[in-house]
Design an enzyme around this catalytic site. Structure first.
Site, PDB file in Angstrom:
ATOM      1  N   GLU A  48      46.807  42.236  43.659  1.00 29.01           N
ATOM      2  CA  GLU A  48      45.448  41.687  43.571  1.00 29.01           C
ATOM      3  C   GLU A  48      44.507  42.838  43.241  1.00 29.01           C
ATOM      4  O   GLU A  48      44.415  43.811  43.991  1.00 29.01           O
ATOM      5  CB  GLU A  48      45.022  41.066  44.907  1.00 29.01           C
ATOM      6  CG  GLU A  48      45.765  39.814  45.296  1.00 29.01           C
ATOM      7  CD  GLU A  48      45.225  39.239  46.597  1.00 29.01           C
ATOM      8  OE1 GLU A  48      44.181  39.726  47.084  1.00 29.01           O
ATOM      9  OE2 GLU A  48      45.855  38.320  47.126  1.00 29.01           O
ATOM     10  N   ASP A  59      34.551  40.269  52.879  1.00 23.22           N
ATOM     11  CA  ASP A  59      35.241  41.539  53.106  1.00 23.22           C
ATOM     12  C   ASP A  59      34.722  42.267  54.340  1.00 23.22           C
ATOM     13  O   ASP A  59      33.530  42.288  54.613  1.00 23.22           O
ATOM     14  CB  ASP A  59      35.095  42.448  51.885  1.00 23.22           C
ATOM     15  CG  ASP A  59      35.734  41.851  50.649  1.00 23.22           C
ATOM     16  OD1 ASP A  59      36.803  41.233  50.798  1.00 23.22           O
ATOM     17  OD2 ASP A  59      35.176  41.987  49.547  1.00 23.22           O
TER      18      ASP A  59
END
Length: 258
Positions: A48, A59
């Site tokens: 990824e 995140d």
């Protein structure tokens, strides 16, 4: 090789796939691509590639610091295609993971075409709902790209089935609520995978909170893929490319042990 083909190959080997995440541009573009290549050479099956974004809501602090450093260093959307080529040349499917605003700003059709031309396998869109993704669905069909959507603990059976139906490559099973890299995977992840298996046969890959080989082995017992992000980013920050390769070997052994 497409993501689906790689996952089919790992399943034929009787194991889960190891999927590793790193943001392009951290600490610089060349080093990030070298680290991605090292992951593949050390046992990561799918990569990824994070496209840095200024407001990464999903995140945790480790990835936020890395992506901000990448942006401060001048990382741009086009750099992800450099990384895609590097990963593809190393022999692994390359999926770009980013927030939808960047794709929309670049141009959905333009991005899909450039991603396919670079040898990319598809796109992971954590903040895009399938029922709001008409333009991306059309572009991904046109360019034969994977589209990986996310499901979470709060997803209803109807939402699980719908999201899986729109996904291609695999379904991203968020193991816990909240941001990445803060808490470890719990029993809720296995329950969510079971709920997904009741409504779809698409490969199910579990991410958020995986840090160690033992955790990878535990998840590999019931999932088709184990996704690791924060641990790789921290390894790159602390020890550079060699540390990323060493961690990949440990996690790959854990996945194969699972």
């Amino acid at each position: 090789m497409s993501t689906a083909e790689r996952l089919a190959a790992t399943r034929a080997e009787g194991r889960a796939a190891l999927i590793g995440y790193l943001p392009v541009g951290f600490p610089d573009v060349d080093t990030s691509v070298s680290a991605m290549r090292a992951m593949v050479e050390s046992g990561v099956d799918v990569v990824e590639i994070g496209l840095p974004y200024s407001d990464p809501l999903m995140d945790g602090p480790v990835i936020q610091r890395a992506t901000q450093a990448a942006l401060d260093g001048g990382a741009r959307t086009t750099d992800c295609f450099v990384a895609v080529r590097g990963v593809a040349e190393a022999g692994a499917p390359a999926l770009v993971m980013t927030y939808w605003n960047l794709i929309d700003r670049y141009g959905v059709e333009r991005f899909a075409g450039d991603l396919a031309e670079a040898g990319g396998s598809g796109l992971i869109t954590p903040d895009l709902l399938p029922d709001e993704a008409g333009e991306w669905l059309a572009a991904s069909d046109k360019h034969d790209l994977d589209r990986v959507f996310l499901v979470a603990q709060t997803s209803t059976p109807q939402r699980l089935a719908s999201t899986a139906g729109f996904s291609r490559g695999f379904l991203y099973v968020a193991s816990l609520m909240g941001v990445t890299g803060v808490r470890s995977v719990g029993a809720e992840a296995e329950d969510l995978v079971a709920r997904c298996r009741a409504v779809t046969d698409i490969p199910l890959c579990v991410g958020l909170g995986v840090r160690t080989a033992q955790q990878a082995a535990d998840i590999a017992r019931y999932a088709d893929g184990v996704i690791v992000g924060t641990a790789f980013v921290q390894a790159l920050a602390d020890g550079g490319v060699d540390a990323v390769g060493a961690l990949a070997k440990e996690l790959a052994a854990g996945v194969r042990g699972g």
